[in-house]
Design a protein around this motif. Sequence first.
Motif, PDB file in Angstrom:
ATOM      1  N   GLY A  11       2.376 -12.579   8.233  1.00  0.00           N
ATOM      2  CA  GLY A  11       3.747 -12.311   7.837  1.00  0.00           C
ATOM      3  C   GLY A  11       4.334 -11.107   8.528  1.00  0.00           C
ATOM      4  O   GLY A  11       3.777 -10.564   9.488  1.00  0.00           O
ATOM      5  N   LEU A  12       5.490 -10.684   8.012  1.00  0.00           N
ATOM      6  CA  LEU A  12       6.238  -9.564   8.553  1.00  0.00           C
ATOM      7  C   LEU A  12       6.093  -8.378   7.616  1.00  0.00           C
ATOM      8  O   LEU A  12       6.266  -8.515   6.398  1.00  0.00           O
ATOM      9  N   TYR A  13       5.803  -7.208   8.175  1.00  0.00           N
ATOM     10  CA  TYR A  13       5.552  -6.002   7.394  1.00  0.00           C
ATOM     11  C   TYR A  13       6.489  -4.885   7.834  1.00  0.00           C
ATOM     12  O   TYR A  13       6.940  -4.838   8.985  1.00  0.00           O
ATOM     13  N   VAL A  14       6.735  -3.941   6.916  1.00  0.00           N
ATOM     14  CA  VAL A  14       7.492  -2.743   7.220  1.00  0.00           C
ATOM     15  C   VAL A  14       6.758  -1.561   6.585  1.00  0.00           C
ATOM     16  O   VAL A  14       6.107  -1.702   5.543  1.00  0.00           O
ATOM     17  N   GLY A  15       6.827  -0.410   7.234  1.00  0.00           N
ATOM     18  CA  GLY A  15       6.141   0.754   6.690  1.00  0.00           C
ATOM     19  C   GLY A  15       6.749   2.042   7.184  1.00  0.00           C
ATOM     20  O   GLY A  15       7.564   2.061   8.121  1.00  0.00           O
ATOM     21  N   GLY A  16       6.353   3.138   6.545  1.00  0.00           N
ATOM     22  CA  GLY A  16       6.845   4.444   6.946  1.00  0.00           C
ATOM     23  C   GLY A  16       5.901   5.548   6.516  1.00  0.00           C
ATOM     24  O   GLY A  16       5.092   5.371   5.597  1.00  0.00           O
ATOM     25  N   THR A  17       6.002   6.690   7.193  1.00  0.00           N
ATOM     26  CA  THR A  17       5.193   7.872   6.889  1.00  0.00           C
ATOM     27  C   THR A  17       6.086   9.092   6.946  1.00  0.00           C
ATOM     28  O   THR A  17       6.930   9.206   7.839  1.00  0.00           O
ATOM     29  N   ALA A  18       5.910   9.992   5.986  1.00  0.00           N
ATOM     30  CA  ALA A  18       6.608  11.271   6.000  1.00  0.00           C
ATOM     31  C   ALA A  18       5.578  12.354   5.701  1.00  0.00           C
ATOM     32  O   ALA A  18       4.856  12.266   4.698  1.00  0.00           O
ATOM     33  N   ASP A  71       3.508   0.914   3.014  1.00  0.00           N
ATOM     34  CA  ASP A  71       3.483  -0.323   3.792  1.00  0.00           C
ATOM     35  C   ASP A  71       3.698  -1.493   2.842  1.00  0.00           C
ATOM     36  O   ASP A  71       3.075  -1.562   1.771  1.00  0.00           O
ATOM     37  N   ARG A  72       4.554  -2.431   3.260  1.00  0.00           N
ATOM     38  CA  ARG A  72       4.915  -3.552   2.384  1.00  0.00           C
ATOM     39  C   ARG A  72       5.111  -4.814   3.221  1.00  0.00           C
ATOM     40  O   ARG A  72       5.737  -4.786   4.283  1.00  0.00           O
ATOM     41  N   GLN A  73       4.552  -5.914   2.752  1.00  0.00           N
ATOM     42  CA  GLN A  73       4.748  -7.214   3.395  1.00  0.00           C
ATOM     43  C   GLN A  73       6.079  -7.786   2.931  1.00  0.00           C
ATOM     44  O   GLN A  73       6.278  -8.030   1.742  1.00  0.00           O
ATOM     45  N   LEU A  74       7.005  -8.019   3.860  1.00  0.00           N
ATOM     46  CA  LEU A  74       8.324  -8.535   3.517  1.00  0.00           C
ATOM     47  C   LEU A  74       8.362 -10.047   3.420  1.00  0.00           C
ATOM     48  O   LEU A  74       9.128 -10.620   2.630  1.00  0.00           O
ATOM     49  N   TRP A  75       7.546 -10.710   4.257  1.00  0.00           N
ATOM     50  CA  TRP A  75       7.649 -12.170   4.363  1.00  0.00           C
ATOM     51  C   TRP A  75       6.270 -12.728   4.673  1.00  0.00           C
ATOM     52  O   TRP A  75       5.604 -12.287   5.604  1.00  0.00           O
ATOM     53  N   GLN A  90       6.569  18.900  10.771  1.00  0.00           N
ATOM     54  CA  GLN A  90       7.067  17.657  10.182  1.00  0.00           C
ATOM     55  C   GLN A  90       6.708  16.488  11.098  1.00  0.00           C
ATOM     56  O   GLN A  90       6.778  16.618  12.320  1.00  0.00           O
ATOM     57  N   ASP A  91       6.354  15.366  10.479  1.00  0.00           N
ATOM     58  CA  ASP A  91       5.997  14.162  11.241  1.00  0.00           C
ATOM     59  C   ASP A  91       6.500  12.957  10.465  1.00  0.00           C
ATOM     60  O   ASP A  91       6.041  12.690   9.343  1.00  0.00           O
ATOM     61  N   PHE A  92       7.464  12.235  11.027  1.00  0.00           N
ATOM     62  CA  PHE A  92       8.031  11.060  10.376  1.00  0.00           C
ATOM     63  C   PHE A  92       7.765   9.832  11.240  1.00  0.00           C
ATOM     64  O   PHE A  92       7.893   9.888  12.469  1.00  0.00           O
ATOM     65  N   GLN A  93       7.398   8.730  10.598  1.00  0.00           N
ATOM     66  CA  GLN A  93       7.116   7.489  11.312  1.00  0.00           C
ATOM     67  C   GLN A  93       7.755   6.316  10.577  1.00  0.00           C
ATOM     68  O   GLN A  93       7.828   6.309   9.347  1.00  0.00           O
ATOM     69  N   ALA A  94       8.190   5.330  11.353  1.00  0.00           N
ATOM     70  CA  ALA A  94       8.655   4.056  10.807  1.00  0.00           C
ATOM     71  C   ALA A  94       8.009   2.955  11.626  1.00  0.00           C
ATOM     72  O   ALA A  94       7.832   3.105  12.841  1.00  0.00           O
ATOM     73  N   ARG A  95       7.633   1.861  10.986  1.00  0.00           N
ATOM     74  CA  ARG A  95       6.925   0.789  11.686  1.00  0.00           C
ATOM     75  C   ARG A  95       7.351  -0.582  11.151  1.00  0.00           C
ATOM     76  O   ARG A  95       7.572  -0.772   9.963  1.00  0.00           O
ATOM     77  N   LEU A  96       7.434  -1.503  12.084  1.00  0.00           N
ATOM     78  CA  LEU A  96       7.712  -2.904  11.793  1.00  0.00           C
ATOM     79  C   LEU A  96       6.658  -3.709  12.546  1.00  0.00           C
ATOM     80  O   LEU A  96       6.504  -3.541  13.758  1.00  0.00           O
ATOM     81  N   TYR A  97       5.918  -4.549  11.846  1.00  0.00           N
ATOM     82  CA  TYR A  97       4.831  -5.264  12.517  1.00  0.00           C
ATOM     83  C   TYR A  97       4.588  -6.607  11.849  1.00  0.00           C
ATOM     84  O   TYR A  97       5.076  -6.873  10.734  1.00  0.00           O
ATOM     85  N   TRP A 127       0.862  -1.186   0.000  1.00  0.00           N
ATOM     86  CA  TRP A 127       0.000   0.000   0.000  1.00  0.00           C
ATOM     87  C   TRP A 127       0.895   1.230   0.000  1.00  0.00           C
ATOM     88  O   TRP A 127       1.632   1.483   0.943  1.00  0.00           O
ATOM     89  N   VAL A 128       0.824   2.000  -1.089  1.00  0.00           N
ATOM     90  CA  VAL A 128       1.579   3.234  -1.240  1.00  0.00           C
ATOM     91  C   VAL A 128       0.590   4.341  -1.585  1.00  0.00           C
ATOM     92  O   VAL A 128      -0.251   4.177  -2.470  1.00  0.00           O
ATOM     93  N   ARG A 129       0.688   5.496  -0.907  1.00  0.00           N
ATOM     94  CA  ARG A 129      -0.249   6.585  -1.188  1.00  0.00           C
ATOM     95  C   ARG A 129       0.373   7.928  -0.841  1.00  0.00           C
ATOM     96  O   ARG A 129       1.209   8.035   0.066  1.00  0.00           O
ATOM     97  N   VAL A 130      -0.055   8.934  -1.583  1.00  0.00           N
ATOM     98  CA  VAL A 130       0.355  10.314  -1.347  1.00  0.00           C
ATOM     99  C   VAL A 130      -0.919  11.122  -1.123  1.00  0.00           C
ATOM    100  O   VAL A 130      -1.833  11.077  -1.953  1.00  0.00           O
ATOM    101  N   THR A 131      -0.980  11.862  -0.020  1.00  0.00           N
ATOM    102  CA  THR A 131      -2.170  12.629   0.335  1.00  0.00           C
ATOM    103  C   THR A 131      -1.802  14.095   0.464  1.00  0.00           C
ATOM    104  O   THR A 131      -0.872  14.450   1.187  1.00  0.00           O
ATOM    105  N   GLY A 132      -2.543  14.939  -0.255  1.00  0.00           N
ATOM    106  CA  GLY A 132      -2.306  16.379  -0.205  1.00  0.00           C
ATOM    107  C   GLY A 132      -3.470  17.111   0.440  1.00  0.00           C
ATOM    108  O   GLY A 132      -4.633  16.714   0.285  1.00  0.00           O
TER     109      GLY A 132
END
Length: 559
Positions: A422-429, A405-409, A441-448, A373-378
Amino acid sequence: MKNFCKIASNRIRHAKTTCGTMGRLGTAGRLVGLTSLVCTSIVAHPAFAQVSDYNGASAAANKAFTKQVLKTHKPTKSASGRANAPKRGQAVQIPTDTPVASRAPIPACSAESAAALNKKYNLKGWVISPPSFADSLTQDDNCWRTNLAKAGFGLLIYDVSLLQTNMLNHYVPASNLQKYVGDRTTAAQHPDIFLFYDLSRYGIPDGQLQFGALEETSTWVGYVPNDLTLAQLAYYQSAFNHTLEFNVGYIGLDKQFVGTQVGGNIANVLGPGSTIHAIEGGSQDGAPTPAAILRWNIADHIYDKASVSKSIATTTLGGPVGNLLAQHYSNPTGFNFSNTPVIFGVKYPTSRELFIDELGYKNEADIGSPYTWVRVTGYYNTTLYENLQFTSKQTTNDAVQLYIDRQLWQFEPSSSATAYKGLYVGGTAAWAKPEASSITQDFQARLYSYGAFNRPRDQISLTWEHQVYSPYVANPVDASATCMSGLECVRHATNQYTLIYNASIIPGWHVLFGAAYVDHPSSTWSPNAVAYGSAAAPVVPQYNINHALNFLAGMFINL
């Protein structure tokens, strides 16, 4: 209603006596918002994209449903008189002009039917999946959801409970001087009720009338204001074979666009919040505004979603909490359509139009196809904010956010019903206009992960969030005599690290616990121990707050 209460009571009693066997319960329960494989030859056909959400339906139920479909759509005969039956593995051809209702019959009342009812009678329009009827305490026991559906209604009731407290040794202020969540033990509760009416029975594709209300209570108004308010009053429908989707009415936009719950999991009620969305004037469940939303499903997995709405009340220095509190005090029930909020005698900027557009690519997990899931919101808010750089001027506000957000495994990639594990990784900027936004500014990183420890509905998440305050807020204060004398300064940035385990006890009951470390929990701080007050008033010490380690607990119940 008597039967409904009895069902819920029995479910909860059962949960209390089976908590010791959660390992076995985890594999026996239904799966939340997942697509099970009904039949290889049928699921291959796109017509079944609307009816394949069986959430772990039994093999017998799937077999019965397949027979029903094959019986309804009998094979035609060729010129030779021989039946053109589909070959093994070949997709069943269903006429495209067949009404949706006949392509998606609701199975006979059973535990599995709650999932089928989701497709037609649950809330439509969110960017994440709403709470599932299949993942509920009452499901479709005694056919109560089926009986509601026969009358055209769907009902969704869920409750969120939260608690945070700083476990480090620290000065605990009086309740009216609390500075951050956990400074004092902070708790909140948030029950929601949504009622929907199906309009497809009148020939309106996917048509739905939507009504929602909620109650919010907390121990600190800076966390959640206490109110009983409208959550949603809207109309939804699709057009051109679901190419376009419309949603018009009084709507909270946070779940229409943001959906900040980690991995889109509505039951994960702890973790990073929707900071930039609220600063930009975006509405939420507890603060809905008039809005018109159009989603264009451009191609497989690609969509564009746009809205025009009334901005919530905005403040330049209050941050997201200030905006939501201003909206709450100026419109506590949600039914005030006034554009100029006046709060405690202070006139806030006239609320004007807020424009949001989101372009995204979303692919659900499937066999050999990881979740992506990739998205850009304005955002563009035409409301005139006080300009933080030039205080004699005003300015509009805008922002942009990027989510990935992307499923790695995939733990079990052999089945559509288990591919989500599975295992997922994601981020927000996210970036917001510094002249109009206290947090810019708000940056996030997630592993779940989903499905670890052989518990298919459990989720583990580790997140990091970094927020940067506007230099037009921090720099002038830090250069002032107030800060230089050691009384009060403003932070330039803060970090939070959060670890959460979301345990599904039984369908409809999720318990969450974890911890969050925050390096600067309060946006303001005092270089020295200081005393506020005067000879005529008690002196209350306020200490520099550098670190917090909050214990987190939460519960999500879906009736």
